[in-house]
Design a protein around this motif. Structure first.
Motif: not given
Ligand code: PHE
Length: 379
Positions: A173, A176-177, A180-181, A291
């Motif tokens: 998280e 930057n993920q 839904h990644h 990401p």
């Protein structure tokens, strides 16, 4: 010739000479005194017969003790007719001197024998071939890890290690993920605990899929400037084959400060690649996507086996991919409370097995974990 030997022999000779003189004198004096002659003969024979120091001590008591045969000759003088006393007294004295000198001599002989025996018992045969101690050495992976981290330490980085069992937040998280990644997929992640809506602490816990969570963990606690290198294990839900292992090693690195540019990233990784693979190596950056970095790139180093001409190692392309990298995404700074207008930074990361496999031309990742000494000994 050593003095101690010569001295020891001289003493022995003197003892022997003295004994001989005494025996001769006693022989003459006891020519017509058979009882005293016997005392002398028994004394000499019993000293001769003693085969240990303990036996010799017993003989000494029997001859020279309070009731010893030699002592009794001297003690009995008073009971003799006065005319006999001087002759028997002389014999008694000679007897005592003879017994003493023979005991002394025998003591020396037995002591030497005892010393020889104890030396022989603990003897070391220095002519036997030696037994080489089995000296181990570090595993190739440990060595490569050290080699890589040392290069960055020499550039001013410090080492930070972190947990292998990680929260979703750090692993995905904050990098930057969002939820839904696709990288969070069950297909490539080993979950310890999945989020449960009725759980009071609904957080996914997993085996970290890369070492990048260390970017967040360090930045969250500390302020720039930061220059950190972080080696460690990572896990993915991969089948073990020649190029995949569910447990493998990565090294992460990142720098955050004011005014850090992509030029710094390129210079840093070029210096690293040259140090590790040879000073005439070229480095290229291929645009890529991660990401948590923007822009992102994959780093290739010119093949050290063919110098870029194309060979089996680089599969004909002349380049070897060594790691991923990029400028830290400003969104990531948002998660750790850094001002993205003020700070910038870069990050890079890659597999240590991969680096070792390239450097030493190893074609199967499984050899790192099988502990076959025929492989381990080569490095
Ligand atoms: N974590 C990425 C991976 O495992 C590598 C990477 C690290 C890319 C840091 C960019 C910056 O593939």
């Amino acid at each position: 010739m050593s003095c101690s030997r010569r001295c020891a022999r001289d003493v022995t000779d003197v003892g022997a000479e003295m004994s001989e003189d005494l025996v001769k004198a006693l022989d003459e004096l006891t020519a017509d005194r058979p009882r005293l002659r016997d005392v002398a003969a028994v004394a000499r024979a019993s000293v001769e017969a003693a085969s240990t120091l303990e036996e010799l001590e017993e003989v000494k008591v029997k001859l020279l003790g309070k009731k010893g045969s030699v002592t009794l000759v001297l003690k009995g003088l008073g009971a003799l007719p006065p005319g006999e006393r001087p002759a028997v007294g002389k014999i008694g004295n000679l007897l005592r001197r003879l017994a003493e000198s023979e005991i002394e001599e025998k003591t020396r002989v037995l002591e030497a024998a005892r010393a020889d025996a104890s030396l022989a018992a603990g003897a070391v045969d220095v002519t036997l071939p030696g037994r080489a101690p089995a000296v181990g050495h570090r595993h190739l992976l440990s060595r490569i890890t050290e080699e890589v981290t040392e290069i960055f330490v020499s550039l001013g980085y410090r080492i930070a290690e972190g947990p292998e069992v990680e929260y979703d937040y750090y692993n995905f998280e904050a990098l930057n993920q969002p939820p839904h990644h696709p990288a969070r997929s069950l297909n490539d992640t080993l979950y310890i605990r999945r989020k449960d809506p009725i759980d009071e602490d609904p957080e996914d816990i997993l085996l970290r899929t890369h070492t990048s969570p260390m970017q967040i963990r360090v930045m969250e606690k500390e302020s720039p400037p930061l220059y950190v290198i972080s080696p460690g294990k990572a896990y993915r839900r991969d089948e073990l084959d020649a190029t995949h292992s569910p447990e493998f090693h990565q090294v992460e690195g990142f720098a955050v400060s004011e005014g850090i540019t992509m030029g710094d990233l390129k210079g840093t990784l070029e210096a690293f690649a040259r140090k590790l693979f040879g000073s005439d190596r070229a480095v290229r950056f291929r645009p890529h996507f991660f990401p948590f970095t923007e822009p992102s790139a994959e780093v290739d180093v010119s093949c050290f086996a063919c110098d870029g001409a194309g060979c089996g190692l680089c599969k004909g392309v002349g380049w070897l991919e060594i790691m991923g990298c990029g400028m830290i995404d400003p969104n990531v700074f948002g998660y750790v409370g850094y001002d993205p207008e003020r700070y910038s930074g870069f990050a890079f990361g890659g597999g240590l097995e991969r680096i070792a496999m390239m450097k030493y031309n190893i074609d199967d990742i499984r050899v790192f974990y099988e502990n076959d000494v025929r492989f381990l000994r080569q490095f």
